[in-house]
Design an enzyme around this catalytic site. Sequence first.
Site, PDB file in Angstrom:
ATOM      1  N   ASP A   1      -6.744  -6.378   4.406  1.00 13.81           N
ATOM      2  CA  ASP A   1      -6.090  -5.067   4.395  1.00 13.81           C
ATOM      3  C   ASP A   1      -6.062  -4.462   5.791  1.00 13.81           C
ATOM      4  O   ASP A   1      -7.105  -4.179   6.372  1.00 13.81           O
ATOM      5  CB  ASP A   1      -6.875  -4.159   3.424  1.00 13.81           C
ATOM      6  CG  ASP A   1      -6.242  -2.798   3.258  1.00 13.81           C
ATOM      7  OD1 ASP A   1      -5.106  -2.585   3.745  1.00 13.81           O
ATOM      8  OD2 ASP A   1      -6.886  -1.929   2.633  1.00 13.81           O
TER       9      ASP A   1
ATOM     10  N   MET B   1      -8.735   8.306   0.075  1.00 10.29           N
ATOM     11  CA  MET B   1      -9.573   8.684   1.237  1.00 10.29           C
ATOM     12  C   MET B   1     -10.141  10.077   1.032  1.00 10.29           C
ATOM     13  O   MET B   1      -9.414  10.992   0.646  1.00 10.29           O
ATOM     14  CB  MET B   1      -8.716   8.671   2.499  1.00 10.29           C
ATOM     15  CG  MET B   1      -8.064   7.338   2.764  1.00 10.29           C
ATOM     16  SD  MET B   1      -7.048   7.428   4.227  1.00 10.29           S
ATOM     17  CE  MET B   1      -6.415   5.755   4.295  1.00 10.29           C
TER      18      MET B   1
ATOM     19  N   HIS C   1      -8.317   1.185  -3.763  1.00 14.58           N
ATOM     20  CA  HIS C   1      -9.241   1.023  -2.634  1.00 14.58           C
ATOM     21  C   HIS C   1      -9.864   2.375  -2.329  1.00 14.58           C
ATOM     22  O   HIS C   1      -9.214   3.265  -1.774  1.00 14.58           O
ATOM     23  CB  HIS C   1      -8.424   0.482  -1.444  1.00 14.58           C
ATOM     24  CG  HIS C   1      -9.199   0.328  -0.183  1.00 14.58           C
ATOM     25  ND1 HIS C   1      -8.587   0.107   1.038  1.00 14.58           N
ATOM     26  CD2 HIS C   1     -10.539   0.347   0.070  1.00 14.58           C
ATOM     27  CE1 HIS C   1      -9.498  -0.004   1.982  1.00 14.58           C
ATOM     28  NE2 HIS C   1     -10.693   0.152   1.423  1.00 14.58           N
TER      29      HIS C   1
ATOM     30  N   MET D   1     -11.562  -5.738   5.607  1.00 16.47           N
ATOM     31  CA  MET D   1     -10.737  -4.775   6.350  1.00 16.47           C
ATOM     32  C   MET D   1     -10.399  -5.361   7.717  1.00 16.47           C
ATOM     33  O   MET D   1     -11.287  -5.737   8.485  1.00 16.47           O
ATOM     34  CB  MET D   1     -11.493  -3.454   6.547  1.00 16.47           C
ATOM     35  CG  MET D   1     -11.595  -2.570   5.328  1.00 16.47           C
ATOM     36  SD  MET D   1     -10.038  -2.118   4.546  1.00 16.47           S
ATOM     37  CE  MET D   1      -9.201  -1.191   5.829  1.00 16.47           C
TER      38      MET D   1
ATOM     39  N   HIS E   1      -1.376  -1.506  -4.182  1.00 15.33           N
ATOM     40  CA  HIS E   1      -2.602  -1.113  -3.480  1.00 15.33           C
ATOM     41  C   HIS E   1      -2.581   0.399  -3.285  1.00 15.33           C
ATOM     42  O   HIS E   1      -1.640   0.960  -2.724  1.00 15.33           O
ATOM     43  CB  HIS E   1      -2.667  -1.848  -2.136  1.00 15.33           C
ATOM     44  CG  HIS E   1      -3.942  -1.651  -1.394  1.00 15.33           C
ATOM     45  ND1 HIS E   1      -5.080  -2.393  -1.637  1.00 15.33           N
ATOM     46  CD2 HIS E   1      -4.271  -0.784  -0.402  1.00 15.33           C
ATOM     47  CE1 HIS E   1      -6.049  -2.006  -0.828  1.00 15.33           C
ATOM     48  NE2 HIS E   1      -5.578  -1.025  -0.066  1.00 15.33           N
TER      49      HIS E   1
ATOM     50  N   ASP F   1      -4.651   3.605  -1.832  1.00 15.55           N
ATOM     51  CA  ASP F   1      -5.724   3.999  -0.907  1.00 15.55           C
ATOM     52  C   ASP F   1      -6.181   5.434  -1.165  1.00 15.55           C
ATOM     53  O   ASP F   1      -5.408   6.377  -0.991  1.00 15.55           O
ATOM     54  CB  ASP F   1      -5.215   3.919   0.542  1.00 15.55           C
ATOM     55  CG  ASP F   1      -5.052   2.494   1.016  1.00 15.55           C
ATOM     56  OD1 ASP F   1      -6.006   1.717   0.891  1.00 15.55           O
ATOM     57  OD2 ASP F   1      -3.954   2.162   1.516  1.00 15.55           O
TER      58      ASP F   1
ATOM     59  N   SER G   1       0.854  -1.197   0.000  1.00 12.64           N
ATOM     60  CA  SER G   1       0.000   0.000   0.000  1.00 12.64           C
ATOM     61  C   SER G   1       0.878   1.232   0.000  1.00 12.64           C
ATOM     62  O   SER G   1       1.622   1.480   0.959  1.00 12.64           O
ATOM     63  CB  SER G   1      -0.887   0.012   1.247  1.00 12.64           C
ATOM     64  OG  SER G   1      -1.383   1.328   1.439  1.00 12.64           O
TER      65      SER G   1
ATOM     66  N   MET H   1     -11.984   4.679  -0.278  1.00 14.04           N
ATOM     67  CA  MET H   1     -12.651   4.959   1.008  1.00 14.04           C
ATOM     68  C   MET H   1     -13.334   6.306   0.836  1.00 14.04           C
ATOM     69  O   MET H   1     -12.893   7.344   1.347  1.00 14.04           O
ATOM     70  CB  MET H   1     -11.609   4.943   2.142  1.00 14.04           C
ATOM     71  CG  MET H   1     -11.174   3.525   2.479  1.00 14.04           C
ATOM     72  SD  MET H   1      -9.628   3.442   3.374  1.00 14.04           S
ATOM     73  CE  MET H   1      -8.470   3.466   2.027  1.00 14.04           C
TER      74      MET H   1
HETATM   75  O1  LIG Z   1      -6.841   0.952   3.585  1.00 22.24           O
HETATM   76  C1  LIG Z   1      -5.990   1.048   4.436  1.00 22.24           C
HETATM   77  C2  LIG Z   1      -6.221   1.840   5.664  1.00 22.24           C
HETATM   78  O2  LIG Z   1      -7.448   2.427   5.622  1.00 22.24           O
HETATM   79  C3  LIG Z   1      -4.758   0.255   4.258  1.00 22.24           C
HETATM   80  O3  LIG Z   1      -4.543  -0.108   2.929  1.00 22.24           O
HETATM   81  C4  LIG Z   1      -3.496   0.729   4.911  1.00 22.24           C
HETATM   82  O4  LIG Z   1      -2.752   1.569   4.086  1.00 22.24           O
HETATM   83  C5  LIG Z   1      -2.645  -0.458   5.296  1.00 22.24           C
HETATM   84  O5  LIG Z   1      -1.582  -0.017   6.043  1.00 22.24           O
HETATM   85  P1  LIG Z   1      -0.898  -0.931   7.157  1.00 22.24           P
HETATM   86  O6  LIG Z   1      -1.954  -1.263   8.180  1.00 22.24           O
HETATM   87  O7  LIG Z   1      -0.374  -2.126   6.446  1.00 22.24           O
HETATM   88  O8  LIG Z   1       0.178  -0.046   7.698  1.00 22.24           O
HETATM   89 FE   LIG Z   2      -6.438  -0.113   1.711  1.00 23.79          FE
END
Ligand SMILES: O=C(CO)[C@@H](O)[C@H](O)COP(=O)(O)O
Ligand SMILES: [Fe+2]
Length: 219
Positions: free
Chosen positions: A178, A40, A69, A140, A36, A38, A11, A71
């Site tokens: 994740d 947000m 992903h 999650m 990956h 993310d 990620s 969010m």
């Molecule tokens: O979607 C998410 C958090 O919301 C993840 O993808 C995090 O980015 C994972 O990070 P780590 O927990 O591995 O540090």
């Molecule tokens: Fe994620």
Amino acid sequence: MEEKISKLAPSILSADFCKLGEQIHELEECDIELLHIDIMDGEFVPSISFGMPVIKSIRKITDMFFDVHLMVNEPVRYVEDFAKCGADLLTVHYEACKDVRATLEKIKEAGMKCSVAISPDTEVSKLEGLLDIVDVVLVMSVYPGFGGQKFIRDSLEKVRKLDNIRKESKFDFLIEIDGGVNIENAKEIAENGVDWIVAGTAVFGGDIKENIRKLKGEF
Ligand SMILES: O=C(CO)[C@@H](O)[C@H](O)COP(=O)(O)O
Ligand SMILES: [Fe+2]
């Protein structure tokens, strides 16, 4: 989508954004195939990460599979934009969509793979009626919004349920987990039937190549 062994999906939320291109090339040198990403929105989750311009830029430097992903509340509004940026798969949250199925259908129509994510308080049973259409289900294992949180063990039970459902049905979705994955728990997670394992802090915290070598050794 058919997978045989668990695959690591780093990620980039935990990457050093001053060196993002270099770090992506380091991942490629370690034969990483999934990235990956993310996104947000500051509404569905409290934090804001980055958006389409970043995806568009990194699309130019790598052929890796972009696992995006979202969010984001009502992600259906952005499906075409993400397709244009070069996303290969869009994950939307069950909790963030008024009509999850219509959102997933729109993703497929736009030529991408589709995935639905469930937050820690959402039961697997909510996905009934969606499992025929999804390519991936994302479980999650932390509350969405931040990297570096502690792994929630109950999520493994959800993975086992999903694995049983697919074994007993004709559905062939992959299972992705994740949040909070590290060198201590990666082996156990992989053994529970997970196909894609996301890791942010555990990959980008310190020596990337060494971290990946150790993590991959666990599954
Ligand atoms: O979607 C998410 C958090 O919301 C993840 O993808 C995090 O980015 C994972 O990070 P780590 O927990 O591995 O540090
Ligand atoms: Fe994620």
